[in-house]
Write an enzyme that holds these catalytic residues in place. Structure first.
Site, PDB file in Angstrom:
ATOM      1  N   ARG A 193     -23.726  33.447  56.382  1.00 32.49           N
ATOM      2  CA  ARG A 193     -23.235  32.281  57.125  1.00 32.49           C
ATOM      3  C   ARG A 193     -21.999  31.672  56.468  1.00 32.49           C
ATOM      4  NH1 ARG A 193     -28.999  29.701  59.437  1.00 32.49           N
ATOM      5  NH2 ARG A 193     -29.119  31.327  61.019  1.00 32.49           N
TER       6      ARG A 193
ATOM      7  N   TYR B 191     -22.387  34.981  65.922  1.00 36.41           N
ATOM      8  CA  TYR B 191     -23.308  35.755  65.065  1.00 36.41           C
ATOM      9  C   TYR B 191     -23.764  34.997  63.818  1.00 36.41           C
ATOM     10  CZ  TYR B 191     -19.072  38.083  62.884  1.00 36.41           C
ATOM     11  OH  TYR B 191     -17.897  38.408  62.280  1.00 36.41           O
ATOM     12  N   GLU B 192     -24.779  35.521  63.201  1.00 41.69           N
ATOM     13  CA  GLU B 192     -25.472  34.836  62.084  1.00 41.69           C
ATOM     14  C   GLU B 192     -26.031  33.493  62.522  1.00 41.69           C
ATOM     15  OE1 GLU B 192     -26.064  36.685  59.831  1.00 41.69           O
ATOM     16  OE2 GLU B 192     -24.457  38.152  60.004  1.00 41.69           O
ATOM     17  N   GLY B 193     -26.531  33.419  63.734  1.00 40.28           N
ATOM     18  CA  GLY B 193     -27.070  32.160  64.261  1.00 40.28           C
ATOM     19  C   GLY B 193     -25.997  31.431  65.020  1.00 40.28           C
TER      20      GLY B 193
END
Lengths: 596, 596
Positions: B296, B440-442
């Site tokens: 993140r 992406y990555e949440g």
């Protein structure tokens, strides 16, 4: 594949219940636009958009246009047949004069129809939209001979139109243009030069393409005062109207671009092409502005259109996609997870888009109605007031609807997570297609400067004062109605912000024009918020009244809640805009150029 | 073609003058990071990014990755050679432990280097970035045996890593995952399932690819408590470290996506592939979080990176593109027109991007320093405080830097007008590449919920209070300095807004969690603004001091002016966020689902 359902009912509600089209019956063409006719036109346009154009949207993006070695261009599979249907339906000329084969209906109706076309397939709709812009310019500025020669086929749609302004070294600053025109003994001109970014410049959808081209006549003054407008057909038109020889104009290449792949954006080479003067020599910019104003509203429509179709798909997805649980506990315990629409953040996103869309649609209709009045009213004062409003609102519609429309496609794409980033769902295409609208027909920074630098102070601020008066009077008129309070109080505060900003410019930008430039974009968006807020207040009023009719309670309640959302969460942004405007140009102009 | 110059001097200024890297000398590895070493590392990374990776950025976009019928994948022309150079330079392992072949330097240095790599070529940098994330997860959770087997080659870069979480029906909600693991008699597991959106899933840059895969062990509980993490090499590794047989994992297809075409985003099929458990059974999510937190921050870096390279190109263009005249009269009367940088609206746009970039770079360095302390300090209390800060700041860095970074690429593209929409200048690629980082990555909505739902209240709000205290103490400490007033006064107001919003959640979201959800995104952005404002205040302090040194006056003055711009025009947005948060969930939750 993305889906689309034309918002016909919403358009009808705006036309009938909010803006009372029936009150314009005295204008030519409006009497024919009876509620039945309007509904039939919109339903038919909706069906065509949903069934014919929507399935071609991804095809167009994927295939793009192909230029062949001979300079001819093929459009994506299906476009040719769809364009035939568009022509057969008479869609290009619904608002064009009856004498040239049009239906003479209000231009407002064309705007409403164009939203549907653009939502379903913006790249396709541009072929028609540019033709409508060229028709408008010819109608207003061309000689009767040119009109008779070109308009009927353009109104029918068997010939399309283009707009040739930009050159490699000049876009915004047309004074720099180099294309040349040399007068011939027969009164025609030989046009030579290169134009870039020409939408629909060459394609296989029409029998002929009528290019409107600006160029400098040999010996004309430099700068914008030496620019003339010419009509340059792809194929020369004989006196009997039949097609003659090819003209000296060709597509040099197709631009590789971010989106709207289904529209052929061409480099056009004019190599001694024969053209005819439209309007007076050296007054071309004037004529071009007619076309551009028409086009700017049309581009505003594109902003809304992409935002609308993106919203629809995001809303459907949010109701289907199962992922996680509501913060307040499972809403669908029998399913493996709740649909993501249970989440406040998802609903906030959807409402943000929708609160824009519905008000933007109203603003477009309201602005178009001003356009109809300006062109058709027999009352000079009414015409002037409508023309004022059009001039004031056009940069706002273009700039705000496309900036916000684009931002909304990004938000809608976000709803899909990773699935929004891949091509399959079509969400990323909406983003790429919507992006162009912020740029063409005058980049949005130019719209903001047009608003602040030209429109505000024009005729002693007459247009601006009229806008303030109208919104102010509406607030005053309705203030006794308790139910209107949640809409009027925020609108009133936002209007005060806009007035304060206008005043600030008057006091601070005369002596220091950079103060206007520094605040222009903020002012444009602030103006847009107030205009959209005014639209919401009018919608709320109409919705509250209509909620009592049969079957209308649920959709009207949705409008009232969305109006409140707009008032609570979107309109207050005017305060931040005001603060930025009042910060002035200080820190902005302080650094030397080399510091950037 | 776009150009890029790594902002090495700016990174050095932040590391040395603002955050005083020399004060961390007590941490392992920091003693080796002497100013000379740091400068050498950054200059070398800058050169590599500028000279090797920048020219490959458009190539990668244009060519994309190709999957062959046998499932192998070819990366774009030049990527393979560039990756060899990356490995030869030891860039992947600069912060990895020396025992596995790394250089043990601060992770902060890796973040600084990664910005350069991502600015010049995000799609390429991802191959390395994912490997670093996989290294971090193995370091923290894998057995010594697994570490010994895999880490040295990964740290070297001859093997790369991936992260396999998402499945077609589950992204955010990993509890729904269906991939299965069946334990074998030798202690290994057979993994079966389909993973989608796997970045760098298959390619030709490395001898082996080490997949980290989450799956559910046969018989494990449903939901997130039954998820385990496995290491699944593409090619099985023999006990002597040599490569053995291919494993049962293959790339089924490459996703067709909006951008980062140079990175192969794969559908990965696990068909009874052999894997080994990382950490404990059913505790996979825990291990995955290590990797995701690392990732993140890395994604936040991408947001800044695209914003920075987009800014640089927009600034260059604004100084070159001649178009129109300054509002206050011609600035370059000898040229046919003025460069567009004379316009306040253009400068406003550039400064908006730049005021973000410089503070975002500071925020990343500051956050990374917390990460280094959390991992390396011998003082438990210090470690805990740093870990608190990391947990709090990670969602802010990810969400705000990518949202704003993307918006900035759009603004930079806008500077180019129509030239920004075509591929040639590379501006539209920055927009398409930057877009993924918000997802992406949440997805960023999840970051906001993580911040508001988990991080705020964690340990009685300890991390949040520490942040408030630090910023508050800084304001108080410096308040006697008259020159700091223009920065401290707005920061103080913004901090008060953030505190009021936090208080509002405490009072209104316990009983009604939707109030938290409704305000989460606004809160995240508000927090970001305050954090960036704090960074600017610290930068301003350091810049004012440094302005007196030789040759530093001009760049330091630019920082002070940019800081003022941020304070006047960007930070006040916290008021609008606060108003929206305090509007609550009312209108958002009122409509039934079918109304959307």
């Amino acid at each position: 594949m993305p889906s689309y359902k034309a918002p016909v009912d919403d358009a009808l509600f705006l036309l009938n219940d909010v803006f009372h089209l029936d009150r314009y019956g005295n204008l030519p063409g409006f009497a024919d636009a009876s509620p039945d006719v309007v509904e039939a036109v919109l339903r038919e346009a909706g069906k065509f958009s949903e069934q014919v154009l929507t399935p071609l949207n991804r095809v167009g993006d994927k295939e793009g246009c192909t230029r062949h070695p001979d300079g001819s261009v093929t459009t994506p599979t299906g476009f040719k047949d769809a364009f035939k249907q568009l022509v057969a339906g008479g869609w290009i000329g619904i608002s064009a004069p009856v004498e040239y084969g049009g239906q003479g209906l209000p231009a407002t109706l064309t705007e409403a129809v164009n939203e549907f076309l653009c939502s379903s397939n913006q790249a396709f709709a541009m072929y028609a939209g540019l033709t409508q812009g060229a028709i408008a310019a010819l109608l207003e500025h061309a000689s009767q001979e040119l009109k008779t020669r070109y308009l009927p086929k353009m109104v029918e749609g068997v010939w399309t139109g283009t707009m040739n302004l930009t050159e490699p070294h000049c876009g915004t600053d047309l004074g720099l243009l180099r294309s040349k025109a040399v007068k011939q003994s027969d009164g025609s001109y030989r046009i030579t030069g290169t134009k870039i970014f020409i939408s629909a410049g060459e394609h296989d959808l029409a029998e002929n393409i009528i290019h409107l081209v600006i160029a400098r006549i040999e010996g004309a003054p430099m700068g914008t005062k030496g620019i003339s407008l010419f009509v340059v057909p792809k194929i020369l038109v004989n006196d009997d109207g039949s097609l003659g020889k090819p003209n000296g104009v060709s597509c040099g290449s197709i631009e590789e671009k971010m989106g709207i792949h289904g529209n052929s954006t061409c480099v056009m080479n004019y190599d001694g092409a024969t053209g005819w003067l439209v309007g007076e020599e050296n007054r071309g910019l004037n004529a071009m502005f007619t076309m551009m104003n028409e086009a700017r509203l049309g581009v505003g429509v594109q902003g809304l259109a992409q935002s609308e179709v993106a919203y629809q798909n995001a809303a459907l997805y949010a109701k289907e996609r199962l992922q996680g649980r509501a913060l307040s506990g499972a809403k669908y315990p029998d399913k493996p997870a709740d649909p993501i629409i249970v989440h406040a953040d998802v609903r906030r996103t959807l409402l943000t888009i929708r609160a824009f869309n519905e008000a933007a649609r109203a603003l477009l209709i309201w602005t178009s109605l001003h356009g109809d009045v300006a062109r058709r009213s027999e009352d000079g004062k009414e015409r002037q007031a409508a023309d004022d409003a059009m001039g004031l609102l056009t940069p706002v519609v273009k700039g705000v609807l496309t900036d916000t429309g684009f931002a909304n496609t990004v938000m809608a794409q976000q709803m899909f997570g990773g699935h929004g980033y891949i091509a399959e769902h079509g969400m990323e295409q909406f983003v790429r297609d919507a992006r162009i609208a912020m740029i063409y027909e005058g980049a949005n920074g130019i719209q903001a400067l047009d608003l602040v630098g030209r429109k505000l102070g024009k005729d002693g601020g007459r247009a601006l004062m009229a806008f303030f008066n109208e919104v102010g009077a509406f607030i005053k008129d309705k203030s006794a109605d308790e139910a209107m309070k949640p809409y009027l109080t925020p609108l009133s505060a936002a209007l005060a912000h806009l007035q304060a900003a206008s005043m600030w410019f008057m006091q601070n930008a005369m002596a220091k024009p950079d103060n206007a430039g520094a605040g222009a974009t903020d002012y444009m968006h602030m103006f847009g918020l107030v205009a959209l807020g005014y639209m919401w207040a009018r919608i709320a009023e109409a919705a509250a009244a209509k909620a009592k009719s049969n079957g209308a309670a649920a959709p009207m309640k949705a409008k009232l809640v969305t109006a409140r959302f707009f008032m609570e969460r979107m309109l207050p942004e005017t305060a931040a805009h005001l603060a930025r405007i009042q910060a002035g140009a200080g820190s902005i102009m302080e650094l030397p150029e080399e510091a950037f």
